[in-house]
Scaffold this motif. Structure first.
Motif, short mmCIF file in Angstrom:
data_model
loop_
_atom_site.label_atom_id
_atom_site.label_comp_id
_atom_site.label_asym_id
_atom_site.label_seq_id
_atom_site.Cartn_x
_atom_site.Cartn_y
_atom_site.Cartn_z
N PRO A 232 6.61 45.82 37.54
CA PRO A 232 5.28 46.33 37.75
C PRO A 232 4.48 45.09 37.02
CG PRO A 232 7.02 47.70 37.08
CD PRO A 232 7.63 46.56 36.79
N GLY A 233 3.14 45.24 37.49
CA GLY A 233 2.60 44.34 36.62
C GLY A 233 0.99 44.52 36.42
N TYR A 234 -0.39 44.10 36.56
CA TYR A 234 -1.72 45.02 36.60
C TYR A 234 -2.47 44.10 37.19
CZ TYR A 234 -4.22 48.80 34.11
OH TYR A 234 -4.91 49.21 33.61
N ASP A 235 -3.52 44.04 36.84
CA ASP A 235 -5.03 43.50 38.18
C ASP A 235 -5.80 44.03 36.85
OD1 ASP A 235 -6.98 42.84 39.52
OD2 ASP A 235 -6.57 44.95 40.64
N PHE A 236 -6.46 42.99 36.51
CA PHE A 236 -7.59 42.27 35.17
C PHE A 236 -8.75 41.60 36.45
CE2 PHE A 236 -3.76 42.39 32.28
CZ PHE A 236 -4.46 43.61 31.45
N VAL A 237 -8.86 41.85 37.54
CA VAL A 237 -10.16 41.84 38.22
C VAL A 237 -11.62 42.60 37.80
CG1 VAL A 237 -11.39 40.82 40.59
CG2 VAL A 237 -8.88 39.87 40.15
N SER A 238 -12.55 43.00 37.20
CA SER A 238 -13.10 43.74 36.90
C SER A 238 -14.17 44.11 37.30
CB SER A 238 -13.93 42.97 35.43
OG SER A 238 -14.35 42.17 35.55
N LEU A 239 -14.11 43.04 39.03
CA LEU A 239 -15.32 43.66 39.51
C LEU A 239 -14.71 44.19 40.87
CD1 LEU A 239 -18.25 40.75 39.64
CD2 LEU A 239 -17.82 43.30 38.43
N PRO A 240 -14.41 45.73 41.04
CA PRO A 240 -14.62 45.58 43.03
C PRO A 240 -15.30 44.94 43.50
CG PRO A 240 -15.65 47.58 41.15
CD PRO A 240 -16.01 46.52 40.83
N GLU A 241 -15.93 44.71 44.12
CA GLU A 241 -16.74 43.94 45.27
C GLU A 241 -15.39 42.35 45.60
OE1 GLU A 241 -20.35 43.37 41.91
OE2 GLU A 241 -18.92 44.46 42.96
N ASN A 242 -15.35 41.83 44.23
CA ASN A 242 -14.44 40.95 44.03
C ASN A 242 -12.50 40.95 43.97
OD1 ASN A 242 -13.89 37.69 43.33
ND2 ASN A 242 -13.45 38.43 41.04
N GLY A 243 -12.44 42.59 43.32
CA GLY A 243 -11.31 43.00 44.36
C GLY A 243 -10.77 43.30 44.79
N ARG A 244 -11.93 43.19 45.96
CA ARG A 244 -11.87 44.03 47.82
C ARG A 244 -11.40 45.14 47.22
NH1 ARG A 244 -11.79 38.02 49.89
NH2 ARG A 244 -14.00 37.72 50.54
N ASP A 245 -10.41 46.01 46.61
CA ASP A 245 -9.61 47.22 46.06
C ASP A 245 -11.04 48.40 45.31
OD1 ASP A 245 -9.98 46.89 43.13
OD2 ASP A 245 -7.78 46.49 42.97
N GLY A 246 -11.65 48.30 45.27
CA GLY A 246 -12.55 49.64 44.80
C GLY A 246 -12.52 49.47 43.62
N ASP A 247 -11.78 49.58 43.05
CA ASP A 247 -12.20 49.20 41.46
C ASP A 247 -11.97 48.40 40.05
OD1 ASP A 247 -9.28 48.58 41.51
OD2 ASP A 247 -8.94 50.94 41.37
N GLY A 248 -12.22 48.51 39.21
CA GLY A 248 -11.96 46.86 38.16
C GLY A 248 -10.63 47.62 38.07
N TRP A 249 -10.09 46.37 36.54
CA TRP A 249 -8.73 46.64 36.13
C TRP A 249 -7.59 48.33 36.93
CZ3 TRP A 249 -8.68 44.96 29.98
CH2 TRP A 249 -9.74 44.27 30.14
N ASP A 250 -7.17 47.90 37.16
CA ASP A 250 -5.98 48.80 37.75
C ASP A 250 -3.94 48.16 38.20
OD1 ASP A 250 -5.31 47.86 39.76
OD2 ASP A 250 -6.94 48.33 41.00
N ALA A 251 -3.43 48.98 37.91
CA ALA A 251 -1.94 49.50 37.90
C ALA A 251 -1.60 48.36 39.05
CB ALA A 251 -1.76 50.70 37.50
N ASP A 252 -2.46 47.93 39.81
CA ASP A 252 -1.89 47.38 41.08
C ASP A 252 -2.19 46.21 41.54
OD1 ASP A 252 -0.51 46.92 43.61
OD2 ASP A 252 -1.92 48.24 45.13
N PRO A 253 -0.94 45.18 41.14
CA PRO A 253 -1.87 43.67 40.89
C PRO A 253 -1.76 43.19 42.25
CG PRO A 253 0.90 43.97 40.57
CD PRO A 253 0.09 45.58 40.76
N THR A 254 -1.70 43.46 44.00
CA THR A 254 -2.20 43.26 44.74
C THR A 254 -2.38 42.14 45.04
OG1 THR A 254 -0.05 45.09 45.82
CG2 THR A 254 -1.12 43.98 47.51
#
Length: 544
Positions: A190-212
């Motif tokens: 299990p990793g982590y997502d540190f892309v802080s901007l939702p639009e840059n992350g394309r996942d609707g949020d900032g930091w989260d537990a899904d590194p997909t």
């Protein structure tokens, strides 16, 4: 383009990605390479010598009379004299002599030394019993993964895998994230997502537990005028596979450390861009340091691989702090040198203190034009558009598709080779500090055989030598025809500074010493080459 060895067609036709994230990434079309002839598949399994043997190889100089040979044996190796001139021919005309019983290492050393002191003897060496080195059954290994082969341009992984496979080690991949893949899934933590901007992350949020990895394709609003191709690179999936794709599982590829665990850390999103502060948070978290706003990492890494680069004369303070924190916790941070074709002193994070920075080499063992150079720690295979590094990928053009395998080239591909090597070293010697890791990597690295005029640091990483040195062993020994010549010219040649390397066809073989090289060819024997090795090393001794 410099002359290069021939490569498999599947490699020569693959498209290139020469730039890492945090740089403008551009796909490079493939082209035919006017190459010198060379085998297009992996060599047969290598071998490791046994401690003792009952046979000795002795090659007498041309013109030595049979009576003289018998006299030499009687005087210098009486227990072998009864064997006569030998009962089995060898490829280079040496005699195979059989002792009455097993000879231990000390007696073998004494016999070979005594024989090699005679002017009639070209060389003497134990006829050791070979044992097969581990070669994985992953189908792409033999045809496409030239970067791992035991060959002067590859890193000799079969020899290293006999000693370590990365078991018990964790490699963090700080990159664009990861996608599901049958050659990775068994090793992914299990990793982590540190892309802080939702639009840059394309996942609707900032930091989260899904590194997909949600795709890093360019967006007209986020990065207008981007030079990127309109497709996603799946960069993190590719670099993860280079470091630690599952090996010997009968599918696809193998990684440098096939039994290591992969800790995916997403820090790069749309347009293949990410903020340095997010990258720094990812490095610190991967190393087990507390990061405000993120949960504790339950699986701290043993080594962090960062295949990202951006021009900059000075390492940003926030990034330097993260790397310093990681190394203080005993975690080595390996970074790509960058693909701008400049001195790495002007590239971040290669110029960050404490980072192990990695330049790239190609299928000819030379530095490609895209690679940053100079102020780097060492180099590793990164490929070029004509012979790329094959690894795990995804078939989706922009959004995720089916798992697949793709070729890429760049220093992004070189860094995880070194990170995987660190995992092998840490398995072999768990207490190694980052400083000890650096010293062992650089002291066992070898000269780039194809040339590196602008500077490859200590040279190309040599995993088996690094692992042997980490275990307290002697990584560089001499034997056979090369050893026989070295015995006579040791004062001129100096000590060995690399292990012996052979082209895929078994000839030529060469080994570097303090003052030059000894080259051996089938039929021609060994000879001394002072200074530099010819850049087209695969053609040394070939008919004109």
């Amino acid at each position: 383009m410099t002359p290069s060895r021939a490569v498999p067609a599947a490699l020569a036709l693959a498209a290139g990605l020469a730039l890492a994230p945090l740089s403008a990434a551009t796909a490079t079309p493939a082209a035919a390479d006017p190459a010198a002839p060379a085998p297009a598949s992996a060599p047969a399994p290598a071998s490791a010598p046994a401690a003792g043997t009952d046979r000795l190889l002795v090659k007498f100089r041309a013109g030595t009379a049979p009576g003289t040979a018998e006299d030499v044996l009687a005087a210098r190796a009486p227990e072998l004299a009864a064997a006569g001139p030998g009962t089995a021919p060898t490829v280079d005309g040496a005699a195979v002599l059989t002792a009455p019983g097993e000879l231990d290492e000390d007696r073998l050393a004494a016999l070979t030394t005594a024989l090699q002191q005679d002017p009639a003897v070209e060389y003497a060496a134990p006829d050791v019993r070979a044992s097969t080195a581990f070669v994985p059954n992953d189908p792409s290994y033999a045809g496409l993964q030239w970067s791992l082969w035991d060959d002067p341009a590859g890193v000799g992984m079969p020899l290293a895998w006999d000693r370590a496979t990365g078991a018990g080690q964790t490699i963090a991949i700080v990159d664009t994230g990861i996608t599901a893949h049958p050659d990775l899934d068994a090793n992914v933590l299990p990793g982590y997502d540190f892309v802080s901007l939702p639009e840059n992350g394309r996942d609707g949020d900032g930091w989260d537990a899904d590194p997909t990895d949600m795709g890093d394709y360019p967006d007209a609003a986020l990065c207008p005028g981007s030079p990127m191709a309109p497709a996603s690179s799946w960069h993190g999936t590719h670099t993860a596979g280079i470091a630690a794709a599952d090996g010997n599982n009968g599918i696809g590829v193998t990684g440098v450390a096939p039994d290591a665990r992969i800790l995916p850390v997403r820090a790069v999103g749309a347009c293949s861009q990410g903020y340095i502060s997010d990258v720094a948070a990812g490095i610190a978290w991967a190393a087990g340091a507390p990061v405000p706003g993120a949960p504790a990492n339950a699986n701290p890494a043993d080594v962090v691989s960062v295949s990202l680069a951006v021009p900059g004369a000075q390492c940003p303070a926030v990034l330097q702090s993260a790397i310093t924190e990681a190394t203080s916790r005993g975690v080595t941070v390996v970074v790509a040198a960058g693909n701008q074709g400049i001195d790495a002193a002007g590239s971040v994070p290669a110029n960050c203190a404490g980072a192990v920075s990695v330049a790239a080499t190609d299928v000819s063992g030379a530095m490609p034009a895209y690679s940053n150079f100079g102020a780097v720690t060492l180099a590793a295979p990164g490929g070029d558009p004509w012979a790329q590094v094959h690894s795990t990928g995804n078939a989706g053009a922009q959004q995720q598709g089916a798992p697949t395998y793709i070729g890429r080239n760049g220093t992004s591909m070189a860094a995880p080779v070194v990170a995987g090597t660190v995992a092998l070293m840490r398995e072999a010697a768990p207490g190694l500090s980052p400083q000890a890791v650096r010293e062992l990597l650089t002291s066992t690295a070898r000269t780039a055989p194809g040339g590196c005029a602008l500077g490859c640091g200590a040279g190309i990483v040599d995993p088996v030598s690094a692992v042997i040195a980490a275990q307290g062993g002697q990584p560089f020994t001499v034997a056979g025809g090369i050893g026989g010549l070295h015995q006579r010219i040791a004062a001129t040649a100096g000590a060995p500074v690399s292990r012996e390397l052979c082209a895929l066809g078994g000839t030529p073989c060469f080994q570097e010493f303090e003052a030059g090289w000894i080259v051996w060819n089938a039929g021609a024997g060994a000879r001394w080459l002072p200074g530099l090795l010819p850049a087209q090393w695969w053609a040394i001794g070939a008919p004109a």
